[in-house]
Design an enzyme around this catalytic site. Sequence first.
Site, PDB file in Angstrom:
ATOM      1  N   TYR A  95    -118.073 -47.921 -20.132  1.00  0.00           N
ATOM      2  CA  TYR A  95    -118.110 -46.977 -19.006  1.00  0.00           C
ATOM      3  C   TYR A  95    -117.894 -45.575 -19.572  1.00  0.00           C
ATOM      4  O   TYR A  95    -116.987 -44.846 -19.187  1.00  0.00           O
ATOM      5  CB  TYR A  95    -117.079 -47.338 -17.930  1.00  0.00           C
ATOM      6  CG  TYR A  95    -117.544 -46.891 -16.559  1.00  0.00           C
ATOM      7  CD1 TYR A  95    -118.596 -47.548 -15.924  1.00  0.00           C
ATOM      8  CD2 TYR A  95    -116.980 -45.798 -15.913  1.00  0.00           C
ATOM      9  CE1 TYR A  95    -119.058 -47.122 -14.692  1.00  0.00           C
ATOM     10  CE2 TYR A  95    -117.440 -45.374 -14.683  1.00  0.00           C
ATOM     11  CZ  TYR A  95    -118.484 -46.032 -14.077  1.00  0.00           C
ATOM     12  OH  TYR A  95    -118.945 -45.606 -12.861  1.00  0.00           O
ATOM     13  N   HIS A 147    -115.491 -40.026 -24.559  1.00  0.00           N
ATOM     14  CA  HIS A 147    -115.979 -40.978 -25.568  1.00  0.00           C
ATOM     15  C   HIS A 147    -117.065 -40.326 -26.439  1.00  0.00           C
ATOM     16  O   HIS A 147    -117.091 -40.506 -27.657  1.00  0.00           O
ATOM     17  CB  HIS A 147    -116.594 -42.202 -24.889  1.00  0.00           C
ATOM     18  CG  HIS A 147    -115.656 -43.023 -24.074  1.00  0.00           C
ATOM     19  ND1 HIS A 147    -115.745 -43.116 -22.709  1.00  0.00           N
ATOM     20  CD2 HIS A 147    -114.610 -43.819 -24.425  1.00  0.00           C
ATOM     21  CE1 HIS A 147    -114.810 -43.937 -22.249  1.00  0.00           C
ATOM     22  NE2 HIS A 147    -114.098 -44.369 -23.264  1.00  0.00           N
ATOM     23  N   VAL A 187    -110.358 -34.643 -23.983  1.00  0.00           N
ATOM     24  CA  VAL A 187    -111.407 -33.941 -23.226  1.00  0.00           C
ATOM     25  C   VAL A 187    -111.089 -34.050 -21.736  1.00  0.00           C
ATOM     26  O   VAL A 187    -110.743 -35.133 -21.244  1.00  0.00           O
ATOM     27  CB  VAL A 187    -112.796 -34.549 -23.533  1.00  0.00           C
ATOM     28  CG1 VAL A 187    -113.882 -33.873 -22.698  1.00  0.00           C
ATOM     29  CG2 VAL A 187    -113.113 -34.421 -25.022  1.00  0.00           C
ATOM     30  N   SER A 211    -112.151 -43.554 -17.772  1.00  0.00           N
ATOM     31  CA  SER A 211    -112.998 -44.479 -17.003  1.00  0.00           C
ATOM     32  C   SER A 211    -112.297 -44.843 -15.704  1.00  0.00           C
ATOM     33  O   SER A 211    -112.937 -45.157 -14.707  1.00  0.00           O
ATOM     34  CB  SER A 211    -113.277 -45.741 -17.816  1.00  0.00           C
ATOM     35  OG  SER A 211    -113.776 -45.397 -19.092  1.00  0.00           O
TER      36      SER A 211
HETATM   37  P1  AMP Z   1    -111.161 -46.473 -23.689  1.00  0.00           P
HETATM   38  O1  AMP Z   1    -112.600 -46.809 -23.469  1.00  0.00           O
HETATM   39  O2  AMP Z   1    -110.505 -45.866 -22.496  1.00  0.00           O
HETATM   40  O3  AMP Z   1    -110.388 -47.616 -24.299  1.00  0.00           O
HETATM   41  O4  AMP Z   1    -111.141 -45.322 -24.778  1.00  0.00           O
HETATM   42  C1  AMP Z   1    -111.793 -45.477 -26.009  1.00  0.00           C
HETATM   43  C2  AMP Z   1    -111.460 -44.301 -26.896  1.00  0.00           C
HETATM   44  O5  AMP Z   1    -111.863 -43.089 -26.265  1.00  0.00           O
HETATM   45  C3  AMP Z   1    -109.957 -44.172 -27.167  1.00  0.00           C
HETATM   46  O6  AMP Z   1    -109.748 -43.756 -28.514  1.00  0.00           O
HETATM   47  C4  AMP Z   1    -109.541 -43.090 -26.197  1.00  0.00           C
HETATM   48  O7  AMP Z   1    -108.407 -42.367 -26.599  1.00  0.00           O
HETATM   49  C5  AMP Z   1    -110.772 -42.208 -26.203  1.00  0.00           C
HETATM   50  N1  AMP Z   1    -110.824 -41.396 -24.986  1.00  0.00           N
HETATM   51  C6  AMP Z   1    -110.822 -41.838 -23.705  1.00  0.00           C
HETATM   52  N2  AMP Z   1    -110.788 -40.797 -22.843  1.00  0.00           N
HETATM   53  C7  AMP Z   1    -110.749 -39.675 -23.610  1.00  0.00           C
HETATM   54  C8  AMP Z   1    -110.684 -38.279 -23.324  1.00  0.00           C
HETATM   55  N3  AMP Z   1    -110.645 -37.818 -22.076  1.00  0.00           N
HETATM   56  N4  AMP Z   1    -110.651 -37.416 -24.355  1.00  0.00           N
HETATM   57  C9  AMP Z   1    -110.679 -37.872 -25.631  1.00  0.00           C
HETATM   58  N5  AMP Z   1    -110.746 -39.166 -25.970  1.00  0.00           N
HETATM   59  C10 AMP Z   1    -110.781 -40.061 -24.978  1.00  0.00           C
END
Ligand code: AMP
Length: 279
Positions: A32, A37, A176, A186
């Site tokens: 998502y 990401h 971000v 997400s």
């Molecule tokens: P997730 O899909 O939520 O498990 O996130 C996957 C990766 O994306 C992880 O390393 C998160 O820290 C990074 N991530 C998710 N949201 C953000 C954001 N807003 N800014 C920077 N990195 C993000």
Amino acid sequence: MNICKTVEDVRALSTAWHKEGKTIGLVPTMGYLHDGHASLMDIAHRHADKIIVSVFVNPTQFGPNEDLDKYPRDFERDQAVCEAHGVDAIFYPTPQLMYAPDFSTWVHEDSLSQLMCGQSRPIHFRGVCTVCTKLFNISLCDVAVFGKKDAQQALIIRRMVRDLNMPLQIVLAPLVREADGLAMSSRNKYLSAEEHQRALSISKGIFAAQKRYEEGERNADALKRILTESIQKGEGQIDYVVLMDQDTLRPIEQIDRPALLACAAFFGKTRLIDNVFLE
Ligand code: AMP
């Protein structure tokens, strides 16, 4: 762009890339995908020749009453985001592929995992460490990129890689935000318009505390109070507001070393996290 659904598919690609002398960067995600990401993918390109993004909603990091079943998924859109950001391969496994029915080996970081999110999500970081170890082993990556959005997770993974001598480099990427300040996630999809508006009290509090820090405030209580009062004003239900040493994640009273101001709060049923690195 390659879509790999088995361990063998990824290994064949990675092995061939390594034979050509190319380095491999991994961006682990639960899909998502949003611009947060995507920024990790862009940063990964600066550190490695070939980029693999894993898209896997990892069941072992969700507690029994958490949102595993309703976690948002849209693989077609994820593919388009990866394509647009020059990703070389997506690893898109099933839970059955990742976890044999008699799976019984876990990676457990024992110190940082007990604090902050670990207190309300006791098995979460064991699931994260285990799946990341598997993803590192499967992808044979030289570098993996983690977002500071999940600051505790990134610091735990960095500790795990150091402690277990895993042969890869961990890169941390900036958090971000949406144009209105809300940290991209997400899970923001769960928020009603009204909850979203109230949830802006988190980023407002983070920005206000950061400004006070930049103006010279070094007292942890003063900075935590700014964030706490802002979230309370937005009628968020606070899980924690902490100010920690970046390395040990232990609370500090006066900021005299790299620190992290972090919070988790519920808006409706949705639990949001945010933070700022103070250094
Ligand atoms: P997730 O899909 O939520 O498990 O996130 C996957 C990766 O994306 C992880 O390393 C998160 O820290 C990074 N991530 C998710 N949201 C953000 C954001 N807003 N800014 C920077 N990195 C993000």
